[in-house]
Design a protein around this motif. Structure first.
Motif, PDB file in Angstrom:
ATOM      1  N   ARG A   4      12.294  -3.172   2.453  1.00 56.69           N
ATOM      2  CA  ARG A   4      11.941  -4.317   1.602  1.00 56.69           C
ATOM      3  C   ARG A   4      10.576  -4.855   1.975  1.00 56.69           C
ATOM      4  NH1 ARG A   4      12.314  -9.892   1.958  1.00 56.69           N
ATOM      5  NH2 ARG A   4      12.719 -11.000  -0.004  1.00 56.69           N
ATOM      6  N   GLU A   5      10.345  -5.074   3.282  1.00 55.82           N
ATOM      7  CA  GLU A   5       9.064  -5.607   3.727  1.00 55.82           C
ATOM      8  C   GLU A   5       7.924  -4.659   3.397  1.00 55.82           C
ATOM      9  OE1 GLU A   5      10.090  -6.109   7.768  1.00 55.82           O
ATOM     10  OE2 GLU A   5      10.640  -8.214   7.572  1.00 55.82           O
ATOM     11  N   ARG A  10       3.140  -3.581   0.122  1.00 52.29           N
ATOM     12  CA  ARG A  10       2.358  -2.739  -0.788  1.00 52.29           C
ATOM     13  C   ARG A  10       2.042  -3.469  -2.089  1.00 52.29           C
ATOM     14  NH1 ARG A  10       6.085   2.409  -1.051  1.00 52.29           N
ATOM     15  NH2 ARG A  10       4.671   2.944  -2.784  1.00 52.29           N
ATOM     16  N   VAL A  11       3.013  -4.287  -2.587  1.00 53.17           N
ATOM     17  CA  VAL A  11       2.771  -5.057  -3.804  1.00 53.17           C
ATOM     18  C   VAL A  11       1.669  -6.081  -3.565  1.00 53.17           C
ATOM     19  CG1 VAL A  11       3.765  -6.734  -5.400  1.00 53.17           C
ATOM     20  CG2 VAL A  11       5.084  -4.718  -4.739  1.00 53.17           C
ATOM     21  N   ARG A  12       1.735  -6.809  -2.437  1.00 54.00           N
ATOM     22  CA  ARG A  12       0.715  -7.808  -2.132  1.00 54.00           C
ATOM     23  C   ARG A  12      -0.661  -7.164  -2.010  1.00 54.00           C
ATOM     24  NH1 ARG A  12       4.742  -9.507   1.913  1.00 54.00           N
ATOM     25  NH2 ARG A  12       5.983 -11.199   1.005  1.00 54.00           N
ATOM     26  N   VAL A  15      -2.090  -6.225  -5.462  1.00 56.78           N
ATOM     27  CA  VAL A  15      -2.612  -7.309  -6.302  1.00 56.78           C
ATOM     28  C   VAL A  15      -3.705  -8.094  -5.586  1.00 56.78           C
ATOM     29  CG1 VAL A  15      -0.486  -7.532  -7.609  1.00 56.78           C
ATOM     30  CG2 VAL A  15      -0.801  -8.923  -5.553  1.00 56.78           C
ATOM     31  N   GLY A  16      -4.078  -7.627  -4.400  1.00 60.09           N
ATOM     32  CA  GLY A  16      -5.169  -8.260  -3.669  1.00 60.09           C
ATOM     33  C   GLY A  16      -4.823  -9.594  -3.062  1.00 60.09           C
ATOM     34  N   LYS A  17      -3.528  -9.851  -2.783  1.00 64.51           N
ATOM     35  CA  LYS A  17      -3.110 -11.131  -2.201  1.00 64.51           C
ATOM     36  C   LYS A  17      -2.177 -10.884  -1.013  1.00 64.51           C
ATOM     37  CE  LYS A  17      -3.417 -13.654  -6.577  1.00 64.51           C
ATOM     38  NZ  LYS A  17      -2.690 -14.456  -7.577  1.00 64.51           N
ATOM     39  N   PRO A  18      -2.712 -10.336   0.072  1.00 68.53           N
ATOM     40  CA  PRO A  18      -1.852 -10.009   1.208  1.00 68.53           C
ATOM     41  C   PRO A  18      -1.455 -11.217   2.055  1.00 68.53           C
ATOM     42  CG  PRO A  18      -4.131  -9.454   1.691  1.00 68.53           C
ATOM     43  CD  PRO A  18      -4.100  -9.890   0.258  1.00 68.53           C
ATOM     44  N   ASP A  19      -2.224 -12.319   1.963  1.00 70.90           N
ATOM     45  CA  ASP A  19      -1.981 -13.465   2.839  1.00 70.90           C
ATOM     46  C   ASP A  19      -0.992 -14.437   2.193  1.00 70.90           C
ATOM     47  OD1 ASP A  19      -2.073 -15.346   4.815  1.00 70.90           O
ATOM     48  OD2 ASP A  19      -4.050 -16.117   4.278  1.00 70.90           O
TER      49      ASP A  19
END
Length: 216
Positions: A4-5, A10-12, A15-19
């Motif tokens: 899940r994590e 990978r999704v974050r 979309v360029g929003k890892p934080d």
């Protein structure tokens, strides 16, 4: 890292929003800095207003002095409605002496066979006659949503004026939102068919509120 994590990471990244933690902190800071909009001035007794509004929404309301009186009242009310003397309860009200009043009660999530659900509530809103219920291990949402009859125990000391006050109380006491917050304003209803109001279309067709004690 769990599957899940890994997927969420990978999704974050995609979309360029890892934080996520940083963005959450910024959002919370922004919300704390916001001043509330105009609030209604509720004149008079909040308890009386809550009861009046609840009745106008087709709930029935009874006031009792303390929790010890609740089981006998519930038994008498169910008998008057010609309903079975049995119910499923949330864990926060399971400790009342239901058996002494002749009620067969179990605690936990509701199932299709449960005709009546008995719950507490986190707080109630006087402005609209609304209950605020929080989902959790001790308070499964199905108890107030699945049975045809919902009986809610409402401490008078937990009646606040507005929805904004209810959310402020939730933030101050819990710190964060639970998985679900349910607002209940009378029985479920719909007017989809020929604009005729039908109760119980998407939830309980009866809501009985037992207001306990006096306001603080």
């Amino acid at each position: 890292m769990s599957a899940r994590e890994e997927i969420l990471a990978r999704v974050r990244a995609g979309v360029g929003k890892p934080d996520a933690a940083g963005r959450r902190a910024l959002a919370e800071t922004w919300m704390r800095a916001r001043s509330p909009g105009p609030q209604p001035v509720l004149a008079g007794d909040l308890l009386a207003r809550f009861c009046e509004k609840a009745v106008s929404l087709a709930s029935s309301v009874e006031r009792l002095a303390d929790y010890e009186q609740v089981p006998a009242h519930v038994a008498a009310w169910l008998a008057a409605q010609e309903l079975p003397l049995s119910a499923v309860t949330t864990l926060d009200v399971a400790g009342l002496d239901w058996a002494a009043a002749g009620l067969a009660c179990r605690s936990g999530p509701a199932v299709d066979a449960d005709a009546t659900g008995i719950s507490g509530c986190f707080c109630a809103v006087a402005e609209t006659g609304t209950l605020m219920l929080l989902s959790g291990t001790a308070t499964p949402a199905s108890v107030s949503l699945l049975p045809e009859t919902h009986i809610a125990l409402v401490p008078a000391s937990r009646i606040v004026g507005t929805m904004e006050e209810a959310f402020a109380l939730l933030r101050s006491e819990r710190g964060q939102l639970p998985r679900a917050v349910n607002f209940i304003s009378g029985p479920s209803r719909t007017g989809d068919i020929e604009q005729t109001i039908v109760l119980g279309a998407h939830g309980p067709c009866r809501v009985h509120l037992i207001v306990i004690g006096e306001t603080a």
